[in-house]
Enzyme design. Structure first.
Site, PDB file in Angstrom:
ATOM      1  CD  GLU A 221     -10.211  -0.948  -9.033  1.00 34.68           C
ATOM      2  OE1 GLU A 221     -11.297  -0.453  -8.644  1.00 34.68           O
ATOM      3  OE2 GLU A 221      -9.225  -1.086  -8.279  1.00 34.68           O
TER       4      GLU A 221
ATOM      5  CD  GLU B 103     -14.849  -5.046  -3.114  1.00 34.04           C
ATOM      6  OE1 GLU B 103     -15.180  -3.921  -3.524  1.00 34.04           O
ATOM      7  OE2 GLU B 103     -13.649  -5.366  -2.947  1.00 34.04           O
TER       8      GLU B 103
ATOM      9  CD  GLU C 144      -3.096  -0.876   0.142  1.00 36.86           C
ATOM     10  OE1 GLU C 144      -3.062   0.127  -0.572  1.00 36.86           O
ATOM     11  OE2 GLU C 144      -3.965  -1.760   0.029  1.00 36.86           O
TER      12      GLU C 144
ATOM     13  CG  ASP D 291      -5.896  -6.896  -8.104  1.00 33.66           C
ATOM     14  OD1 ASP D 291      -4.865  -7.153  -7.476  1.00 33.66           O
ATOM     15  OD2 ASP D 291      -6.802  -6.173  -7.642  1.00 33.66           O
TER      16      ASP D 291
HETATM   17  C1  DMJ Z   1      -6.167   0.870  -5.206  1.00 30.30           C
HETATM   18  O1  DMJ Z   1      -5.391   1.028  -4.075  1.00 30.30           O
HETATM   19  C2  DMJ Z   1      -5.384   0.245  -6.333  1.00 30.30           C
HETATM   20  O2  DMJ Z   1      -6.030   0.476  -7.546  1.00 30.30           O
HETATM   21  C3  DMJ Z   1      -5.167  -1.227  -6.133  1.00 30.30           C
HETATM   22  O3  DMJ Z   1      -4.533  -1.815  -7.238  1.00 30.30           O
HETATM   23  C4  DMJ Z   1      -6.501  -1.915  -5.908  1.00 30.30           C
HETATM   24  N1  DMJ Z   1      -7.280  -1.294  -4.878  1.00 30.30           N
HETATM   25  C5  DMJ Z   1      -7.429   0.145  -4.874  1.00 30.30           C
HETATM   26  C6  DMJ Z   1      -8.598   0.674  -5.681  1.00 30.30           C
HETATM   27  O4  DMJ Z   1      -9.694  -0.115  -5.729  1.00 30.30           O
END
Ligand code: DMJ
Length: 459
Positions: free
Chosen positions: A368, A349, A124, A251
Site C-alpha cells: 500500500e 502492520e 480474496e 479499507d
Molecule cells: C491485498 O490482497 C489487497 O491490496 C487488499 O485490498 C488488502 N490486502 C492485500 C495487500 O496488503
C-alpha cells in the site's frame, strides 16, 4: 522497446484497446536528465521480481503460494487455484517479460479449473483471481482467460443470495452452497470493479447488479454520522462491531465507492463516495491537514475516538485521496506513512501514532505505501516521491530478500523473517515499484482503474 507486447490471436478491437493501456517505452519531454538512474531502478525491480518468481517456480510451481524459508508450497484450500500465477501474470506483461508471461498464460489456460469441491473466500478470490483474469484478458485478448473469469463468476454468484443481498463470505465452487454470514464492509463492498467488468465483457448485467446491490446495502447501513462498522451480519443486516476506521475489514469498501464512480461513471457511487469521505475526514482524520495527519479509529455511532492506530494497510489512503483530487491530505498522510516506515526501516502492520509505539510488528510484504508513492508521483511529478520510492525499495530488498525468494517479517523491530510470500507481492508490491520508476507513459494511468489487488482494468 522494453514493453514489447507479444501479439496473441486477437481482434483488431482488442489490439487497439490494448494500446491504450500499454504504451511502448520512450522518453517523454523533460525525462532525459533522470532517465539512466530510473531505468536502472526499473531493471532492478524487474530482476527482483524474477528472483522471487524463480523461487516460486522452483519450489511451488502449480501451487498457490511459495513458503520461502522452508521452500515448500501452500495451497489455500488443499487444492491449488493457481493464486500466484494468476496474480502475477499482468505484472509480467507490464514489465515486458514476454516469455514468462506467455508460458504462464498457457499454463493457466490449460490447468486452471474451478470445478472443485472446496469452499473459497469470495473476497480474496474475486480481487486476486477474477481481477487477475479480467486484467490479463484485457491485456492479451486471450478469450480463454475471459471464459475462466466467467466460469468463476458463475460459481461465485450464490454468495449474494442472502436476505439483504450482501454476500456470504464463503461459497463452495462445485455445489454453490454458502457459509459464514458474519462479514465486514471490505468483503461485502469490494466486488463491483471485478463483477461489473465481467458484466460489461460478457453482456450479462446480473454480475453488475448483484455486486452493486451488495455495495449499496452496506452503505445504507451507515450510521447517522455517516460511518460504517467493522463487522456485519449479512442475513440480519445488523452491525456486530461498531469500530470505524480505514484499515483492514473496511479499507477497500471506500476505495471501490470512488473507483466504481470513475470506472463505470456510476452516479450512485459518486454520491456514496462524497458522503462517506466527508464523514471520514470529520471523524477519523487526526491531526492537521497541513502536517502530522493520520487517520484513527472512532465509534461509528458517536464519532468518539477509540484508537489512535494506523498501519501498513491504512497506507493505501493517500492513493485514494490523490485519485479523488484531494492532494493536500494525500501528501500530508503520505508523509506520515513514510515516518511510520522510517521508524524501523520498514513499516509495521500497526502503530500508535500518538506514542509512535509499534502495536503489531509484522510486515507481510504489503504494497500500500508503494501504491500511494506511485499515485503521488503521478499527480505531482515531485522528485521527492521517486527518492522516497528508492528508500522503500532498498529497505524492502535489504530486509525481505531471501536466497531464492522474498519473505515476510515476523517483526520489523528484530527483522526476523517468516515463512510466507503472499501472491500480492507479485500482483502489487513489485508492480507498483516498477510503475513508480518506469517512464510515466509505461501505464496509461488515465485509461485504467487498478482494482484493490493492483490489476489494471480498462476504463
Ligand atoms: C491485498 O490482497 C489487497 O491490496 C487488499 O485490498 C488488502 N490486502 C492485500 C495487500 O496488503
Amino acid at each position: 522497446m522494453r514493453h514489447k507486447y507479444s501479439q496473441p490471436s486477437t481482434t483488431k478491437f482488442l489490439t487497439a484497446a490494448l494500446s491504450l493501456l500499454l504504451i511502448p517505452s520512450f522518453a517523454p519531454p523533460g525525462y532525459s536528465q533522470t532517465k539512466p538512474a530510473r531505468e536502472e531502478l526499473d531493471d532492478q525491480v524487474r530482476a527482483e521480481f524474477l528472483h522471487a518468481w524463480n523461487g516460486y517456480k522452483k519450489y511451488a510451481w502449480g501451487h498457490d503460494d511459495l513458503r520461502p524459508l522452508t521452500k515448500t508450497y501452500h495451497d489455500w484450500y488443499g487444492q491449488s487455484l493457481l493464486m500466484t500465477p494468476v496474480d502475477s501474470l499482468d505484472t509480467m506483461i507490464i514489465m515486458g517479460l514476454d516469455d514468462e508471461a506467455k508460458a504462464t498464460r498457457e499454463y493457466i489456460a490449460k490447468n486452471l479449473s474451478f470445478d472443485k469441491d472446496i469452499y473459497v473466500q469470495n473476497f480474496e478470490v474475486t480481487i486476486r483471481l477474477l481481477g487477475g483474469l479480467l486484467s490479463s484478458y484485457q491485456l492479451t485478448g486471450d478469450k480463454r482467460l475471459l471464459n475462466l473469469a466467467e466460469d468463476l463468476g458463475n460459481r461465485l454468484l450464490p454468495v449474494f443470495d442472502s436476505p439483504t443481498g450482501m454476500p456470504y463470505r464463503f461459497v463452495n465452487l462445485k455445489s454453490g452452497k454458502v457459509r459464514d454470514a458474519e462479514s465486514n464492509p471490505a468483503e461485502t463492498g469490494t466486488l463491483l470493479i471485478e463483477f461489473g467488468t465481467l458484466a460489461k465483457l460478457t453482456n450479462r448485467p446480473i454480475f453488475y447488479d448483484k455486486a452493486k446491490r451488495a455495495l449499496v446495502e452496506t452503505y445504507k447501513r451507515r450510521s447517522a454520522i455517516g460511518l460504517v462498522g467493522e463487522k456485519i451480519n449479512v442475513e440480519t443486516g445488523k452491525w456486530l462491531a461498531s469500530d470505524s476506521h480505514i484499515s483492514g475489514a473496511i479499507d477497500s469498501y471506500y476505495e471501490y465507492l470512488l473507483k466504481c464512480w470513475l470506472l463505470f461513471g456510476d452516479q450512485d457511487c459518486k454520491r456514496m463516495w462524497r458522503e462517506s469521505i466527508a464523514s471520514i475526514n470529520k471523524y477519523l482524520a487526526d491531526g492537521r491537514v497541513e502536517s502530522d495527519l493520520w487517520y484513527g479509529h472512532a465509534d461509528m455511532n458517536s464519532g468518539t475516538r477509540t484508537a489512535t492506530t494506523f498501519g501498513a494497510l491504512d497506507a493505501f489512503f493517500p492513493a485514494v485521496l490523490a485519485l479523488s483530487g484531494d492532494l493536500n491530505r494525500a501528501k500530508s498522510l503520505q508523509a506520515s506513512s513514510f515516518k511510520m516506515w522510517q521508524l524501523n526501516g520498514i513499516e509495521p502492520e500497526e502503530l500508535n501514532f500518538r506514542t509512535m509505539e509499534v502495536t503489531s510488528a509484522g510486515y507481510v510484504l504489503r504494497p500500500e505505501i508503494i501504491e500511494s508513492t506511485y499515485y503521488l508521483y503521478h499527480y505531482t511529478r515531485d522528485p521527492k516521491y521517486l527518492a522516497m520510492g528508492k528508500v522503500l525499495f532498498a529497505d524492502f530488498v535489504k530486509y525481505c530478500k531471501t536466497d531464492e525468494a522474498y519473505a515476510s517479517l515476523k517483526s520489523v523491530v528484530t527483522k526476523e523473517k517468516s515463512d510466507s510470500m503472499h501472491s500480492f507481492v507479485f500482483a502489487e508490491t513489485f508492480k507498483y515499484f516498477y510503475l513508480l520508476f518506469a517512464p510515466p507513459k509505461t501505464m496509461n494511468f488515465k485509461q485504467v482503474i487498478f482494482n484493490t489487488e493492483a490489476h489494471p482494468i480498462r476504463r
